[in-house]
Design an enzyme around this catalytic site. Structure first.
Site, PDB file in Angstrom:
ATOM      1  N   GLU A  47       1.448  -0.847   0.160  1.00 32.39           N
ATOM      2  CA  GLU A  47      -0.290   0.153   0.011  1.00 32.39           C
ATOM      3  C   GLU A  47       0.604   1.316  -0.104  1.00 32.39           C
ATOM      4  O   GLU A  47       2.246   1.379   0.667  1.00 32.39           O
ATOM      5  CB  GLU A  47      -0.866  -0.441   1.148  1.00 32.39           C
ATOM      6  N   ARG A  51       0.025   9.716   1.338  1.00 27.24           N
ATOM      7  CA  ARG A  51       0.115  10.943   2.804  1.00 27.24           C
ATOM      8  C   ARG A  51       1.538  12.355   2.227  1.00 27.24           C
ATOM      9  O   ARG A  51       2.173  12.831   2.408  1.00 27.24           O
ATOM     10  CB  ARG A  51       1.075  10.200   3.478  1.00 27.24           C
ATOM     11  N   LYS A 135     -11.478  -2.233   5.829  1.00 27.78           N
ATOM     12  CA  LYS A 135     -10.213  -2.487   6.363  1.00 27.78           C
ATOM     13  C   LYS A 135     -10.754  -1.623   8.053  1.00 27.78           C
ATOM     14  O   LYS A 135     -11.339  -0.702   7.758  1.00 27.78           O
ATOM     15  CB  LYS A 135      -8.949  -0.768   6.132  1.00 27.78           C
TER      16      LYS A 135
END
Ligand code: 3PG
Length: 215
Positions: A47, A51, A135
């Site tokens: 992943e 960010r 998630k």
């Protein structure tokens, strides 16, 4: 593609490796050696979070140069982020949370999407739109395995990829839970080790993580 097909693709991706390293990368130039170390250690699914500015370029570089790696885009917060991940040709998109706008965009799209949930209300919004693989974030602070047990009652078809507070010490416990398809976390490749180019150490951690549930 129907939402059942995208859900099935997401399950297939999560079945490829028990642990999904969550990557925060500042320099896209480090993406390829990082991905090679992870793949060599036995973790194919990564992943790459949005960010940092370098996230998309890092994902692009891995997709171009490390074909064994299966690249997902994380920290997908908005429909625009989801579109960027889809345009890139990522294998999946994943989010720490969910919003109705994001769920609707992902439902209309072809890119498999795992929304993030923490509460029964979050999960209700997801499952009513066909998102049953989610998630669970932040997994440890939000109640740990006991929270998964509790959520499994009203949502028997939900399956989880917990992240947040998972590490080498508790990963096996999480993976042993029957509702958990895969787990994620930054412990395999923390930002500091990526910055320092500690590829051997990252490969070793990946090997240990991959051995938690052999393919
Ligand atoms: C995530 O985005 O999934 C988390 O930040 C990972 O959490 P961790 O750093 O506690 O592993």
């Amino acid at each position: 593609m129907s939402s059942q097909q995208t859900a099935a693709r997401l399950r297939d991706v999560f079945a490829l490796a028990p642990v999904i390293p969550v990557i925060t990368i500042e320099d896209a130039g480090q993406a390829v050696p990082l991905a090679r170390a992870l793949v060599k250690g036995g973790l194919r699914v990564v992943e790459i979070t949005l960010r940092t500015q370098a996230g998309l370029d890092a994902a692009r570089a891995i997709m171009a140069e490390v074909p064994e790696a299966v690249v997902g885009i994380g920290t997908v917060l908005t429909p625009a982020d989801y579109e960027r991940a889809a345009e890139l040709g990522a294998a999946f998109a994943i989010s720490p949370g969910m919003s109705v706008e994001l769920l609707d965009a992902a439902k209309a799209g072809a890119l498999p999407f795992a929304p993030g949930i923490q509460t029964a209300s979050d999960l209700m919004a997801c499952v009513t739109r066909g998102f049953e693989l989610v998630k669970f974030f932040p997994a440890v602070p939000a109640g740990g395995l006991a929270a998964i047990d509790a959520l499994a009652g009203p949502f028997p078809n939900a399956r989880f990829c917990p992240t947040g507070g998972i590490n080498a010490g508790n990963a096996a416990q999480w993976l042993a839970h029957k509702k958990v398809l895969a787990i994620g976390g930054s412990w395999v490749a923390p930002a500091a080790d990526i910055k320092a180019g500690n590829w051997t150490l990252i490969e070793q951690r990946a090997r240990e993580a991959a051995a938690l549930r052999p393919a």
